[in-house]
Structure formats: structure tokens, C-alpha cells
Scaffold this motif. Structure first.
Motif, PDB file in Angstrom:
ATOM      1  N   LEU A   1     -14.992  43.527 -10.077  1.00 25.43           N
ATOM      2  CA  LEU A   1     -14.443  44.835  -9.766  1.00 25.43           C
ATOM      3  C   LEU A   1     -15.569  45.735  -9.288  1.00 25.43           C
ATOM      4  O   LEU A   1     -16.502  46.026 -10.038  1.00 25.43           O
ATOM      5  N   ASN A   2     -15.478  46.161  -8.047  1.00 26.35           N
ATOM      6  CA  ASN A   2     -16.491  47.052  -7.483  1.00 26.35           C
ATOM      7  C   ASN A   2     -15.937  48.460  -7.390  1.00 26.35           C
ATOM      8  O   ASN A   2     -14.793  48.667  -6.944  1.00 26.35           O
ATOM      9  N   LYS A   3     -16.733  49.435  -7.805  1.00 28.07           N
ATOM     10  CA  LYS A   3     -16.320  50.830  -7.730  1.00 28.07           C
ATOM     11  C   LYS A   3     -17.494  51.665  -7.257  1.00 28.07           C
ATOM     12  O   LYS A   3     -18.593  51.586  -7.818  1.00 28.07           O
TER      13      LYS A   3
ATOM     14  N   ILE B   1     -19.143  55.356  -6.792  1.00 30.37           N
ATOM     15  CA  ILE B   1     -19.065  56.716  -7.309  1.00 30.37           C
ATOM     16  C   ILE B   1     -20.229  57.543  -6.778  1.00 30.37           C
ATOM     17  O   ILE B   1     -21.274  57.003  -6.409  1.00 30.37           O
TER      18      ILE B   1
ATOM     19  N   SER C   1     -24.866  48.451 -12.658  1.00 29.78           N
ATOM     20  CA  SER C   1     -24.756  49.507 -11.659  1.00 29.78           C
ATOM     21  C   SER C   1     -25.928  49.434 -10.697  1.00 29.78           C
ATOM     22  O   SER C   1     -27.059  49.151 -11.104  1.00 29.78           O
TER      23      SER C   1
ATOM     24  N   GLU D   1     -20.771  50.364  -9.022  1.00 28.51           N
ATOM     25  CA  GLU D   1     -20.569  49.736 -10.319  1.00 28.51           C
ATOM     26  C   GLU D   1     -19.881  48.396 -10.122  1.00 28.51           C
ATOM     27  O   GLU D   1     -18.845  48.302  -9.441  1.00 28.51           O
ATOM     28  N   ASN D   2     -20.432  47.363 -10.744  1.00 29.94           N
ATOM     29  CA  ASN D   2     -19.881  46.026 -10.628  1.00 29.94           C
ATOM     30  C   ASN D   2     -19.586  45.459 -12.008  1.00 29.94           C
ATOM     31  O   ASN D   2     -20.455  45.413 -12.872  1.00 29.94           O
TER      32      ASN D   2
END
Length: 223
Positions: free
Chosen positions: A6-8, A10, A32, A219-220
Motif C-alpha cells: 500500500l503506497n500513500k 503525503i 517511509s 509511505e509504504n
């Protein structure tokens, strides 16, 4: 079956206030990557400086709380109308059962004054600040404040102490008492906190806004 990562992405954007600020801590189970970080000089004819630190805190049972600080840049000066790029590549932050990584900034600037008392009206958001020495602010100046301790009697059902402001932001001076240069009191709108009265305890600093920080993070997580 394998779980897809899951990559996010920010972005953190905060003013650099007096004192040390932890601007980001890697969440549990996440690696991160800081993709970019910079500090801009938004003052007028000022030469502030900033220290940017990678902080690793032990979470192991025998060494919990021990920290190691690695300064990525120390007292980097930012000329007027310019910015200092701190990270323009990759900086990995980790968090697991043994360690917790954070990034910390600390600015050095002119015009910092100590706060002696604060009166906050939680129904209107108006905050009246008295400083120990003349603050030098004028109406419509943009300022930062940090490290102000309040008790919040009705919050979480009990006796708590909160450090204001959180999250860090800047404020506009609405009024001052007395002439510019000798005034010890100013007011600003810090926002409404419905139903929670705040009583000033101690501490705090105020300063004209001179630096703004921005950081982009990936963030991974595989959890």
C-alpha cells in the motif's frame, strides 16, 4: 497469497516556530521515504537558519527511549527571498519492534519573545497573549507560537495538559495594546474548541513568521 504493498503519498507543510518541532514520525508497520524537504524564508530582510535532524528512538524493552540524532544539516542559513533544499532525493524512515524514526526541525531567528500569560476564549477562538518583553508585532503581522501549556479540565474526562498549538500553524495579529515597539499584549484568532475550556499553565514563545517548511513523503506498508 501475497499482499500488494500500500503506497500513500503525503505532504507536511508547517511554519517553523521557536523551539524544536518533530514534524513527522514513521507510523507502525510502515517504511517511509522522504522524497523532498525544504525551508523557505518568508520574512523581510531576515537571515534565519534551520537544523534538520534524523532521530532514531529505541523501542526495545531494555533500551526504550534512548535516542540517536543525526543532523542532516546544522544551522543552514536561508537568505531573503530564497529557500534551502534539505532533501532532494531519498531519506528512508523506519519503524518496527526495535526502533522508531522521526524527522525534527529547529529554527534560529530574530524577534523571539517569551510568553508570560495567555487567556483563551474557547467559544470565540480569541486568544490574548501577554509577553515578558515587548513583542514588536503590528496588526496583520503573521506570527508563530509554540510550547504553550494548558490544562483542559473537561477533555477526556479529567486532568490533562495540552501543548498548544497542535498541529503547528501561524496566526494573524488582530490587535495590540499600546504602541508598536513597546506593546506587551496582542490578540489573535486561534480557532474554536467547542465545550472545552482551557486554562494557561506555563511556558510558550512567540515570534514573527520567518520560515515555512514543506516535506513530501511516500509511505509504504504491506500490513
Amino acid at each position: 497469497m501475497a499482499v500488494a504493498p500500500l503506497n500513500k503519498f503525503i505532504t507536511i507543510a508547517v511554519p517553523v516556530a521557536p523551539g524544536e518541532q518533530t514534524v513527522y514520525t514513521a507510523p507502525t508497520g510502515v517504511s517511509s521515504i522522504v522524497l523532498y524537504a525544504s525551508v523557505s524564508n518568508v520574512g523581510v530582510n531576515t537571515y534565519p537558519s534551520v537544523t534538520f535532524t534524523h532521530r532514531r528512538t529505541s523501542t526495545a524493552s531494555k533500551t526504550s527511549g534512548n535516542t540517536r540524532n543525526i543532523r542532516i544539516i546544522k544551522n543552514g542559513e536561508i537568505p531573503p527571498n530564497d529557500a534551502l533544499v534539505i532533501v532532494d532525493g531519498r531519506l528512508v524512515l523506519e519503524r518496527d519492534a526495535l526502533k522508531r524514526d522521526s524527522v525534527v526541525i529547529q529554527g534560529v531567528q530574530s524577534g523571539v519573545v517569551s510568553i508570560s500569560t495567555v487567556q483563551y476564549d474557547n467559544t470565540t477562538g480569541i486568544t490574548t497573549v501577554e509577553t515578558a518583553t515587548p513583542h514588536g508585532f503590528n496588526v496583520n503581522d503573521e506570527v508563530t507560537m509554540s510550547g504553550i501549556a494548558f490544562t483542559c479540565g473537561s477533555y477526556s474526562g479529567g486532568i490533562t495538559t495540552s501543548i498548544f498549538p497542535d498541529p503547528q500553524k501561524s496566526f494573524i495579529v488582530d490587535s495590540i495594546t499600546g504602541p508598536v515597539g513597546t506593546s506587551l499584549t496582542f490578540t489573535t484568532d486561534t480557532g474554536v474548541v467547542s465545550g472545552i475550556a482551557h486554562t494557561y499553565v506555563s511556558g510558550g514563545q512567540a515570534a514573527p513568521l520567518q520560515m515555512e517548511f514543506i516535506m513530501s513523503i511516500l509511505e509504504n506498508s504491506t500490513t
